[in-house]
Design a protein around this motif. Structure first.
Motif, PDB file in Angstrom:
ATOM      1  N   LEU A  55     126.430 140.690   6.935  1.00  0.00           N
ATOM      2  CA  LEU A  55     126.542 141.908   7.475  1.00  0.00           C
ATOM      3  C   LEU A  55     127.819 142.553   7.189  1.00  0.00           C
ATOM      4  O   LEU A  55     128.975 141.725   7.142  1.00  0.00           O
ATOM      5  CB  LEU A  55     126.595 141.675   9.060  1.00  0.00           C
ATOM      6  CG  LEU A  55     125.078 141.259   9.530  1.00  0.00           C
ATOM      7  CD1 LEU A  55     125.101 140.780  10.890  1.00  0.00           C
ATOM      8  CD2 LEU A  55     123.935 142.170   9.293  1.00  0.00           C
ATOM      9  N   PRO A  56     128.029 143.866   7.582  1.00  0.00           N
ATOM     10  CA  PRO A  56     129.270 144.420   7.555  1.00  0.00           C
ATOM     11  C   PRO A  56     130.250 143.816   8.380  1.00  0.00           C
ATOM     12  O   PRO A  56     129.717 143.521   9.427  1.00  0.00           O
ATOM     13  CB  PRO A  56     128.870 145.874   7.432  1.00  0.00           C
ATOM     14  CG  PRO A  56     127.649 146.070   7.944  1.00  0.00           C
ATOM     15  CD  PRO A  56     126.937 144.762   7.551  1.00  0.00           C
ATOM     16  N   VAL A  57     131.409 144.143   8.621  1.00  0.00           N
ATOM     17  CA  VAL A  57     132.336 143.892   9.634  1.00  0.00           C
ATOM     18  C   VAL A  57     132.566 142.437   9.993  1.00  0.00           C
ATOM     19  O   VAL A  57     133.411 141.690   9.576  1.00  0.00           O
ATOM     20  CB  VAL A  57     132.068 144.702  10.845  1.00  0.00           C
ATOM     21  CG1 VAL A  57     133.246 144.628  11.884  1.00  0.00           C
ATOM     22  CG2 VAL A  57     131.795 146.076  10.554  1.00  0.00           C
ATOM     23  N   HIS A  58     131.486 141.709  10.528  1.00  0.00           N
ATOM     24  CA  HIS A  58     131.399 140.302  10.896  1.00  0.00           C
ATOM     25  C   HIS A  58     129.999 139.814  10.339  1.00  0.00           C
ATOM     26  O   HIS A  58     128.969 140.277  10.536  1.00  0.00           O
ATOM     27  CB  HIS A  58     131.606 140.309  12.217  1.00  0.00           C
ATOM     28  CG  HIS A  58     132.974 140.675  12.870  1.00  0.00           C
ATOM     29  ND1 HIS A  58     134.209 140.031  12.790  1.00  0.00           N
ATOM     30  CD2 HIS A  58     133.110 141.687  13.961  1.00  0.00           C
ATOM     31  CE1 HIS A  58     134.919 140.963  13.257  1.00  0.00           C
ATOM     32  NE2 HIS A  58     134.456 141.643  14.083  1.00  0.00           N
ATOM     33  N   ASP A  59     130.167 138.646   9.646  1.00  0.00           N
ATOM     34  CA  ASP A  59     129.154 137.862   9.533  1.00  0.00           C
ATOM     35  C   ASP A  59     128.380 137.482  10.507  1.00  0.00           C
ATOM     36  O   ASP A  59     128.721 137.480  11.592  1.00  0.00           O
ATOM     37  CB  ASP A  59     129.084 136.748   8.267  1.00  0.00           C
ATOM     38  CG  ASP A  59     130.253 135.651   8.730  1.00  0.00           C
ATOM     39  OD1 ASP A  59     130.010 135.590  10.059  1.00  0.00           O
ATOM     40  OD2 ASP A  59     130.708 134.889   7.955  1.00  0.00           O
ATOM     41  N   GLY A  60     126.954 136.917  10.541  1.00  0.00           N
ATOM     42  CA  GLY A  60     126.274 136.567  11.455  1.00  0.00           C
ATOM     43  C   GLY A  60     126.680 135.314  12.119  1.00  0.00           C
ATOM     44  O   GLY A  60     126.459 135.028  13.184  1.00  0.00           O
ATOM     45  N   PHE A  61     127.509 134.383  11.255  1.00  0.00           N
ATOM     46  CA  PHE A  61     128.123 133.334  11.711  1.00  0.00           C
ATOM     47  C   PHE A  61     129.116 133.237  12.787  1.00  0.00           C
ATOM     48  O   PHE A  61     128.906 132.738  14.107  1.00  0.00           O
ATOM     49  CB  PHE A  61     128.715 132.155  10.723  1.00  0.00           C
ATOM     50  CG  PHE A  61     127.932 131.690   9.513  1.00  0.00           C
ATOM     51  CD1 PHE A  61     126.764 131.105   9.757  1.00  0.00           C
ATOM     52  CD2 PHE A  61     128.188 132.095   8.202  1.00  0.00           C
ATOM     53  CE1 PHE A  61     125.962 130.629   8.814  1.00  0.00           C
ATOM     54  CE2 PHE A  61     127.365 131.630   7.269  1.00  0.00           C
ATOM     55  CZ  PHE A  61     126.291 131.047   7.288  1.00  0.00           C
ATOM     56  N   TYR A  62     129.794 134.447  12.699  1.00  0.00           N
ATOM     57  CA  TYR A  62     130.736 134.955  13.625  1.00  0.00           C
ATOM     58  C   TYR A  62     130.168 135.415  14.856  1.00  0.00           C
ATOM     59  O   TYR A  62     130.442 135.065  16.095  1.00  0.00           O
ATOM     60  CB  TYR A  62     131.609 136.117  13.148  1.00  0.00           C
ATOM     61  CG  TYR A  62     132.800 136.527  14.044  1.00  0.00           C
ATOM     62  CD1 TYR A  62     133.833 136.117  14.438  1.00  0.00           C
ATOM     63  CD2 TYR A  62     132.319 137.815  14.491  1.00  0.00           C
ATOM     64  CE1 TYR A  62     134.758 136.740  15.294  1.00  0.00           C
ATOM     65  CE2 TYR A  62     133.499 138.277  15.467  1.00  0.00           C
ATOM     66  CZ  TYR A  62     134.527 137.824  16.082  1.00  0.00           C
ATOM     67  OH  TYR A  62     135.090 138.348  16.999  1.00  0.00           O
TER      68      TYR A  62
END
Length: 227
Positions: A55-62
């Motif tokens: 994903l843009p900005v922050h990935d799904g893990f975050y």
């Protein structure tokens, strides 16, 4: 009607998936702004989150880690990368399940239904106790000697199954059927990841050797004098 929160940055995929889920009886919230995804999830309080990793900005893990700080909402991670590491990281950040693109819609629906069923729970007793170990089903916590650890839904289901069948070996196939209704779609290594993570959590609160592996047979709770 269960409410699903879709976090997918590809508009076409997002719209097609939402249409399929709505057709199958779910309501859908679509995220198309990605600066504050975790906050949006918490504000909407959905029944389940489908969370893309890339994903843009922050990935799904975050995002999953941020949600897990305050919520036990079920999360299924989705990735377009064919990597075992993604699956391991997804489970370690608190996701309840993981699926790779391109996925079969029927498989995805089966995964969603299984995770929702586990999240709803049943009429099980709220507390399992044995020799100082306490498993709180409604709070998804295990405690021992004034120490406690939060569990994911999969970890909770594994430990509940083993404690309900204490001092008996539970096969891998039986655990897989407990966790995933469509067992034929689950890779054997997925259970191993969940077992290893649960064992580390138990050891962190002093329960070393509590969950044991019986090679070629399955797993069991060992009730030694230590407990």
């Amino acid at each position: 009607m269960e409410k699903l929160f879709l976090v997918e940055d590809e508009p076409k995929i997002r719209q097609e998936l939402a249409a399929s889920l709505i057709k199958n009886g779910y309501s859908c919230i679509l995220e198309d702004q990605f600066e504050h995804v975790a906050e949006d999830i918490l504000a909407e309080a959905p029944d389940l989150v489908l969370l893309d990793i890339n994903l843009p900005v922050h990935d799904g893990f975050y995002i999953c880690r941020e949600v897990r700080k305050v919520s036990r909402v079920p999360v299924i991670m989705v990735t377009s990368r064919d990597s075992d590491l993604d699956e391991v990281m997804s489970l370690n950040t608190g996701a309840d399940d993981f699926i790779s693109k391109p996925y079969n819609l029927h498989v995805l629906l089966a995964r969603i239904a299984a995770v929702l069923k586990r999240s709803r729970g049943g009429n099980d007793q709220a507390l399992l106790k044995y020799k100082g170990v306490c498993l709180e089903l409604l709070k998804s916590k295990v405690s021992y000697q004034n120490q406690e650890m939060e569990l994911t839904k999969n970890e909770l289901e594994i430990l509940k199954k083993l404690m309900n069948q204490k001092e008996q070996i539970v096969s891998r196939d039986e655990l897989i059927r407990t966790l995933w209704e469509q067992a034929e779609f689950v890779e054997d290594g997925t259970l191993t990841v969940n077992i290893n993570r649960l064992r580390r959590k138990l050891e962190s609160i002093g329960l070393n050797g509590f969950l044991t592996t019986k090679r070629g047979q399955g797993y069991m709770i060992e009730w030694t004098n230590e407990f």
